[in-house]
Design an enzyme around this catalytic site. Structure first.
Site, PDB file in Angstrom:
ATOM      1  N   GLY A   1       0.846  -1.251   0.009  1.00  0.00           N
ATOM      2  CA  GLY A   1       0.245   0.075   0.011  1.00  0.00           C
ATOM      3  C   GLY A   1       0.795   1.162   0.023  1.00  0.00           C
ATOM      4  CB  ILE A   2       4.022   2.356   1.900  1.00  0.00           C
ATOM      5  CG1 ILE A   2       3.257   2.239   3.310  1.00  0.00           C
ATOM      6  CG2 ILE A   2       5.029   3.449   1.871  1.00  0.00           C
ATOM      7  CD1 ILE A   2       4.446   1.782   4.221  1.00  0.00           C
TER       8      ILE A   2
ATOM      9  N   GLY B   1      10.326   1.426   5.548  1.00  0.00           N
ATOM     10  CA  GLY B   1      10.370   0.175   5.791  1.00  0.00           C
ATOM     11  C   GLY B   1      10.589  -0.321   7.028  1.00  0.00           C
ATOM     12  NE  ARG B   2       9.037  -3.139  11.239  1.00  0.00           N
ATOM     13  CZ  ARG B   2       7.801  -2.327  10.947  1.00  0.00           C
ATOM     14  NH1 ARG B   2       8.079  -1.184  10.232  1.00  0.00           N
ATOM     15  NH2 ARG B   2       6.619  -2.597  11.573  1.00  0.00           N
TER      16      ARG B   2
ATOM     17  CG  ASP C   1      10.143   7.063  10.015  1.00  0.00           C
ATOM     18  OD1 ASP C   1      10.416   7.893  10.829  1.00  0.00           O
ATOM     19  OD2 ASP C   1       9.207   6.169  10.218  1.00  0.00           O
TER      20      ASP C   1
ATOM     21  CD  GLU D   1      13.186   1.675  15.194  1.00  0.00           C
ATOM     22  OE1 GLU D   1      11.820   1.766  15.219  1.00  0.00           O
ATOM     23  OE2 GLU D   1      13.316   1.831  13.807  1.00  0.00           O
TER      24      GLU D   1
ATOM     25  CG  HIS E   1       9.365   3.521  13.583  1.00  0.00           C
ATOM     26  ND1 HIS E   1       9.769   2.366  13.795  1.00  0.00           N
ATOM     27  CD2 HIS E   1       8.255   3.472  12.826  1.00  0.00           C
ATOM     28  CE1 HIS E   1       9.033   1.320  12.815  1.00  0.00           C
ATOM     29  NE2 HIS E   1       8.074   2.204  12.493  1.00  0.00           N
TER      30      HIS E   1
ATOM     31  CB  ALA F   1       6.811   7.588   8.371  1.00  0.00           C
TER      32      ALA F   1
END
Length: 331
Positions: free
Chosen positions: A163-164, A243-244, A268, A273, A292, A294
């Protein structure tokens, strides 16, 4: 893993629950706490919220971590037939989902639900990097006004086709860019100029001006962008990761930024993390690090509530589920 094995895994068909494995309607629990927004989302769709019991058939899990409690809930409640997870990515839950995967259990995530704010953030990062905003924001004198690149007409490579990516393609249309989508398999993506498989990523990177990572983190995508990939990229290219963090080999990113192998990065998400204080990325040139953010809770809570409502209807037999997760593939 060989390139052939990698290609076969990435080309595997999307997970779709069998018709005879459709969840059996029943009470739905909202855990760890019955947040009113999501209780209302279930009830507005005709569902019934109750405390977790032997009668419970649906579970809305709002804790974003793959916690021991989540695993214990699944272990103690084999009668569950539908679980809604809170984030688009389910990597935190991957091991637990694999352990308890069964044909009678449908798992859905928020994948696709948060596409608009995340795609907007990716576009913001790309534009800021191309215009060298990290340099200008740290400036204390007028400086060089000749640096900066326009996004118009560039080649954007998007890794991921969820979807992104679809929303980002829509936003990019105004800039007249050429878009290549890199995805599992090579089925065409609407709006993309070309679609290639992940096996062809290294071949397409030398032509990219902007690379956006919007893929799920799985065993097969971890470390997708490392030293070899940075060496293939133009030294004028910029990288955006929404994403990750694990999609990138962090040490390789530090090296690529510090040596000028690429022009900049906007991330992001990081690995590790949160990114520790004093990490070399904090002082790397032309880099933007956002925490993180977004898709902040203020942005995502109403979007997740909408997903919960839609999937409650599906749980009750009115329509199909959105965001179905394949527990084996990991997204």
């Amino acid at each position: 893993m060989s390139a052939q094995q990698h290609r076969e895994i990435l080309a595997a068909p999307a997970y779709v629950p069998a018709d005879d494995a459709r969840p059996v309607p029943g009470p739905i629990a909202v855990l760890p706490e019955p947040v009113q927004l999501f209780v209302d989302a279930v009830e507005s769709a005709g569902g019934r919220v109750s405390a977790l019991s032997e009668e419970t058939r649906g579970l809305i899990w709002l804790d974003p971590s793959g916690s021991e409690r989540f695993g214990q809930v699944l272990s103690d409640n084999p009668q569950l037939s539908w679980i809604q997870l809170p984030y688009a990515g389910v990597d935190a839950f991957a091991d637990i989902l694999k352990r308890f995967a069964r044909p009678t259990l449908t798992v859905t995530s928020a994948k696709g639900a948060f596409a608009q704010p995340v795609a907007e953030h990716a576009l913001m990062l790309a534009l800021a990097l191309l215009r060298r905003l990290p340099l200008r924001l740290s400036a204390t004198s007028w400086g060089d006004g000749t640096v900066g690149t326009s996004l118009y007409g560039l080649h954007v490579v998007i890794v991921g086709a969820g979807g992104i990516a679809i929303e980002l393609i829509r936003l990019l249309r105004a800039f007249g860019v050429t878009i290549t989508v890199v995805r599992r398999g090579s089925e065409p993506v609407d709006g993309a100029s070309a679609t290639v498989s992940t096996n062809d990523l290294d071949a397409i990177l030398p032509t990219a001006d902007v690379v956006v990572l919007a893929a799920a983190l799985t065993d097969d995508t971890r470390g997708l962008i490392g030293g070899r990939q940075f060496a293939e990229m133009k030294n004028s290219a910029v990288l955006v990761n929404i994403g990750r963090g694990g999609l990138i080999v962090t040490d390789a990113l530090v090296d690529a930024i510090q040596t000028g192998s690429i022009a900049g990065a906007g991330i992001d998400v990081t690995d590790p993390e949160p990114l520790p204080d004093g990490h070399p990325l904090w002082i790397a040139p032309n880099i933007i690090i956002t925490p993180h953010s977004a898709d902040t809770p203020a942005m995502t809570r109403p979007l997740l509530a909408r997903r919960v409502s839609n999937n409650t209807r599906a749980f009750l037999g009115r329509g199909g589920f959105d965001g179905v997760v394949d527990p084996v593939v990991g997204y």
